[in-house]
Design a protein around this motif. Structure first.
Motif, PDB file in Angstrom:
ATOM      1  N   UNK A  47      52.059  15.018 108.222  1.00 66.75           N
ATOM      2  CA  UNK A  47      53.228  13.975 108.662  1.00 66.75           C
ATOM      3  C   UNK A  47      53.578  14.041 110.011  1.00 66.75           C
ATOM      4  N   UNK A  49      52.380  12.970 114.147  1.00 65.18           N
ATOM      5  CA  UNK A  49      51.640  11.758 114.454  1.00 65.18           C
ATOM      6  C   UNK A  49      50.481  12.050 115.237  1.00 65.18           C
ATOM      7  N   UNK A 172      54.978  23.302 113.159  1.00 60.33           N
ATOM      8  CA  UNK A 172      55.621  23.090 112.042  1.00 60.33           C
ATOM      9  C   UNK A 172      56.413  24.162 111.483  1.00 60.33           C
ATOM     10  N   UNK A 175      59.214  25.129 113.600  1.00 60.52           N
ATOM     11  CA  UNK A 175      60.494  24.266 113.619  1.00 60.52           C
ATOM     12  C   UNK A 175      61.180  24.663 112.271  1.00 60.52           C
ATOM     13  N   UNK A 176      60.481  24.979 111.239  1.00 60.63           N
ATOM     14  CA  UNK A 176      60.955  25.000 110.124  1.00 60.63           C
ATOM     15  C   UNK A 176      61.834  26.686 110.133  1.00 60.63           C
ATOM     16  N   UNK A 194      43.189  19.558 123.054  1.00 60.12           N
ATOM     17  CA  UNK A 194      44.131  20.155 124.400  1.00 60.12           C
ATOM     18  C   UNK A 194      45.592  19.666 124.105  1.00 60.12           C
ATOM     19  N   UNK A 195      45.702  18.352 123.478  1.00 61.45           N
ATOM     20  CA  UNK A 195      46.923  18.033 123.279  1.00 61.45           C
ATOM     21  C   UNK A 195      47.773  18.788 122.287  1.00 61.45           C
ATOM     22  N   UNK A 198      48.816  22.318 123.945  1.00 61.12           N
ATOM     23  CA  UNK A 198      50.204  22.192 124.827  1.00 61.12           C
ATOM     24  C   UNK A 198      51.269  21.672 123.830  1.00 61.12           C
ATOM     25  N   UNK A 202      51.925  26.006 123.559  1.00 57.93           N
ATOM     26  CA  UNK A 202      52.819  26.095 124.869  1.00 57.93           C
ATOM     27  C   UNK A 202      53.988  25.804 124.829  1.00 57.93           C
TER      28      UNK A 202
ATOM     29  N   UNK B   7      49.093  21.951 131.844  1.00 59.31           N
ATOM     30  CA  UNK B   7      47.760  21.384 131.451  1.00 59.31           C
ATOM     31  C   UNK B   7      47.880  19.700 130.913  1.00 59.31           C
ATOM     32  N   UNK B   9      47.429  16.358 129.452  1.00 64.29           N
ATOM     33  CA  UNK B   9      46.716  16.228 128.059  1.00 64.29           C
ATOM     34  C   UNK B   9      46.548  14.750 127.827  1.00 64.29           C
ATOM     35  N   UNK B  50      59.228  14.398 123.397  1.00 66.05           N
ATOM     36  CA  UNK B  50      58.090  14.577 122.422  1.00 66.05           C
ATOM     37  C   UNK B  50      58.655  13.662 121.193  1.00 66.05           C
ATOM     38  N   UNK B  51      57.551  13.456 120.616  1.00 65.07           N
ATOM     39  CA  UNK B  51      58.100  12.925 119.142  1.00 65.07           C
ATOM     40  C   UNK B  51      58.347  14.078 118.268  1.00 65.07           C
ATOM     41  N   UNK B  52      59.194  13.949 117.410  1.00 68.01           N
ATOM     42  CA  UNK B  52      59.444  14.927 116.307  1.00 68.01           C
ATOM     43  C   UNK B  52      59.034  14.075 115.056  1.00 68.01           C
ATOM     44  N   UNK B  53      58.508  15.065 114.265  1.00 67.99           N
ATOM     45  CA  UNK B  53      58.140  14.721 112.806  1.00 67.99           C
ATOM     46  C   UNK B  53      58.577  15.786 112.067  1.00 67.99           C
ATOM     47  N   UNK B  54      59.300  15.576 110.989  1.00 66.48           N
ATOM     48  CA  UNK B  54      59.604  16.525 109.945  1.00 66.48           C
ATOM     49  C   UNK B  54      59.874  15.910 108.468  1.00 66.48           C
ATOM     50  N   UNK B  69      60.335  10.454 111.071  1.00 65.37           N
ATOM     51  CA  UNK B  69      59.915  10.655 112.573  1.00 65.37           C
ATOM     52  C   UNK B  69      61.010  10.158 113.640  1.00 65.37           C
ATOM     53  N   UNK B  76      62.401  16.874 125.389  1.00 61.56           N
ATOM     54  CA  UNK B  76      61.682  18.063 124.644  1.00 61.56           C
ATOM     55  C   UNK B  76      62.874  19.084 124.267  1.00 61.56           C
ATOM     56  N   UNK B  79      64.778  19.329 120.642  1.00 60.12           N
ATOM     57  CA  UNK B  79      64.232  19.267 119.465  1.00 60.12           C
ATOM     58  C   UNK B  79      64.767  19.964 118.463  1.00 60.12           C
ATOM     59  N   UNK B  80      65.159  21.317 118.861  1.00 59.69           N
ATOM     60  CA  UNK B  80      65.991  22.075 117.869  1.00 59.69           C
ATOM     61  C   UNK B  80      66.964  21.815 117.320  1.00 59.69           C
ATOM     62  N   UNK B  83      66.222  18.983 114.851  1.00 62.26           N
ATOM     63  CA  UNK B  83      65.833  19.775 113.387  1.00 62.26           C
ATOM     64  C   UNK B  83      67.120  20.261 112.759  1.00 62.26           C
TER      65      UNK B  83
END
Lengths: 424, 122
Positions: A47, A49, A172, A175-176, A194-195, A198, A202, B7, B9, B50-54, B69, B76, B79-80, B83
């Protein structure tokens, strides 16, 4: 016996793209056979992206990427059977399948495209000592539980292997509401993008322990913890570095294996390195009229590449059906040979030299190289040479040979090996 | 100024960038091999997104959960919170890919949308 022009085994991204391309090239009577209850394959549980950047030029989630192809298949009226398991494929292209509505089905296909994908390596292939408690899952199984069935596999998690699915699941599960304690990677570098390191590790302060592995499993009924240890350059655990980590769940993200039981049954030659069928540039296997594409041939990092490869298979399958020319009897063929630093090359052979318009070689290196040259040799001649800033086993590389290089392949009949080397 | 390590990306090179930053001010950026890295590092230090998908619960559909999404990337730091808000949402089948599931999540101005269609059971 059901008769079809083209049977596609597997309704994931590879099968869907191949079927659509065959239809586009004039094949009417196509049947896609899928063992899940719906089309789309593994994308339905991915799910997150990041799919489609190369093929669609936009970032999609897995289900969105799948739905684009599923919708087209339905619009084109291509027939498909879901909840149907193929049991056997014969070299004469008769297929035995089974489902709960038709019972046992026999299908005779003029042409077959294998698109069964791959499956995850499990604990059994790793030989981790200890008990066999509940709480040990492959990362993909956990992904299905969380994203599709709505179950959490546990609360305190250790992940072994830093492949992309493991990294994605670290985020995932966090987050849950789970606590992901660490990701251990046997190698001194991660196999993931790498993405993902991060944005999945990270961002959530999840430690990545490189050159570490799980050496013992604790717990009888349910997992209670694991012992992790540092490994030396030969990947052997170093005594005295053991550390006990309390956890109720261990996820394994330790590699994927192309699923080729059906291919072996059909007598198709398998490459021991890729664990997939040996194919030529048309994605034709060693058995007449059987093509293969996607993760069943070799494990891809990007679904976009699966789509492109499957389009090649679909187009050539259509050509075969319309011309009835044996896919094997094409005169001279050239072998692709992995040279220094190269683990494997797909396609493994080039066989339809007369009709070749462009040639793409996909390969993986066996180590990380920086500022190295990718060189393609044909006998004494160099057909391609280009510098790459970074090469890593986790990222599939492509070499596209131009028409002048292809002309050399056709003209110089004294040589029958095309070699790819990494030169420092 | 504080020094942060980022880093990059943008491409698979994964350059390690040293960024001097203080609040919203960006100082010297080093370690990047191209200009895109500079832009990325500056945004990562000042306004990371950030994108968030759940998933959300869906009743009466062929699956019990619907993948969703954020239509665009969100800050960022939220996000929490997002959710938490999404966790309480339940929808009914049928759902079409692209349907808006939550409008303006956590005041970000970004909608939560369905990423697949879920037809009704039967």
């Amino acid at each position: 016996m059901l008769k079809v022009d083209l049977a596609v085994i597997g309704g994931g991204p590879a099968g869907l793209a191949a079927a659509l391309e065959a239809r586009k090239n004039g094949i009417e009577n196509i049947l896609i056979i899928e063992r899940e209850k719906e089309l789309g394959g593994i994308l339905q549980q991915c799910i997150h992206n990041g799919f489609g950047l190369h093929y669609f030029g936009e970032e999609l989630t897995g289900p969105e990427y799948a739905e684009r192809f599923v919708e087209q298949v339905k619009k084109e009226g291509i027939a498909y059977k879901t909840s149907t398991m193929v049991l056997d494929i014969r070299p004469d292209r008769t297929i035995t399948a089974v489902n709960s509505t038709d019972g046992l089905i026999k299908i005779s296909a003029a042409c077959i495209i294998l698109a069964m994908g791959c499956r995850e390596r499990t604990r059994g292939t790793l030989n981790i000592p200890g008990d066999r408690p509940a709480g040990i899952f492959t990362a993909g199984t956990a992904q299905r539980f969380v994203n599709m069935e709505g179950y959490m596999p546990g609360k305190k998690v250790v992940i072994l292997g830093s492949g992309d699915i493991g990294l994605i699941m670290a985020r995932r599960l966090t987050l849950e509401g789970a606590e992901v304690k660490m990701v251990c990677e046997l190698l001194p570098y991660s196999g993931g993008l790498t993405r993902n390191i991060v944005q999945c590790l990270e961002d959530y302060n999840i430690p990545l322990r490189l050159s570490h592995t799980v050496v013992k499993i604790h717990g009888k009924d349910r997992l209670k913890g694991v012992t992790v240890a540092k490994v030396d350059s030969n990947r052997q655990p170093i005594k005295g570095t053991e550390e006990y980590v309390e956890c109720d769940t261990l996820l394994l993200s330790v590699g994927l294996i192309p699923e080729n039981e059906l291919s072996r049954g059909a007598g198709i030659q398998i490459d021991p390195v890729t664990s997939g069928p040996v194919v030529d540039e048309r994605m034709a296997t060693s058995v007449e009229g059987i093509f293969a594409c996607g993760n069943v041939v070799h494990v891809h990092d990007l679904v976009d590449n699966v789509t492109m490869e499957s389009i090649t298979a679909g187009r050539n399958a259509a050509k075969y059906i319309l011309s009835c020319k044996d896919t094997r009897s094409v005169g001279r063929s050239i072998k692709t040979v992995p040279g220094h630093g190269v683990r494997y090359i797909v396609p493994q052979r080039i066989s339809d030299l007369e009709n070749i318009e462009e040639l793409k070689l996909f390969f993986r290196t066996n180590d990380v190289y920086r500022n190295a040259l990718v060189v393609v040799h044909f006998g004494q001649k160099t057909l391609y040479s280009a510098k790459r800033q970074k090469l890593a086993p986790g990222e599939m590389e492509t070499v596209k040979l131009k028409s002048e290089a292809l002309a050399e392949l056709v003209c110089d009949t004294s040589c029958d090996e095309l070699k790819v080397d990494i030169e420092l | 100024m504080e020094e942060r390590i980022i880093t990059c990306i943008v491409c698979p090179m994964g350059c390690r960038l040293n960024v001097e930053a203080e609040n919203d001010k960006i100082g010297n950026i080093s370690g990047n091999r191209c200009s895109r890295g500079k832009t990325y590092a500056a945004e990562e230090c000042t306004a990371p997104k950030r994108m968030l998908t759940t998933t959300v619960r869906v009743s009466g559909g062929i699956h019990p959960f619907l993948p969703v999404k954020t239509e665009r990337a969100i800050p960022k730091g939220l996000i929490r919170q997002c959710m938490e808000e999404i966790r309480s949402v339940q929808v009914s089948a049928p759902v079409k890919a692209g349907d808006i599931i939550v409008k303006n999540i956590c005041g970000t101005g970004v909608d939560i949308i369905a990423t697949r269609s879920i037809p009704c059971q039967n």
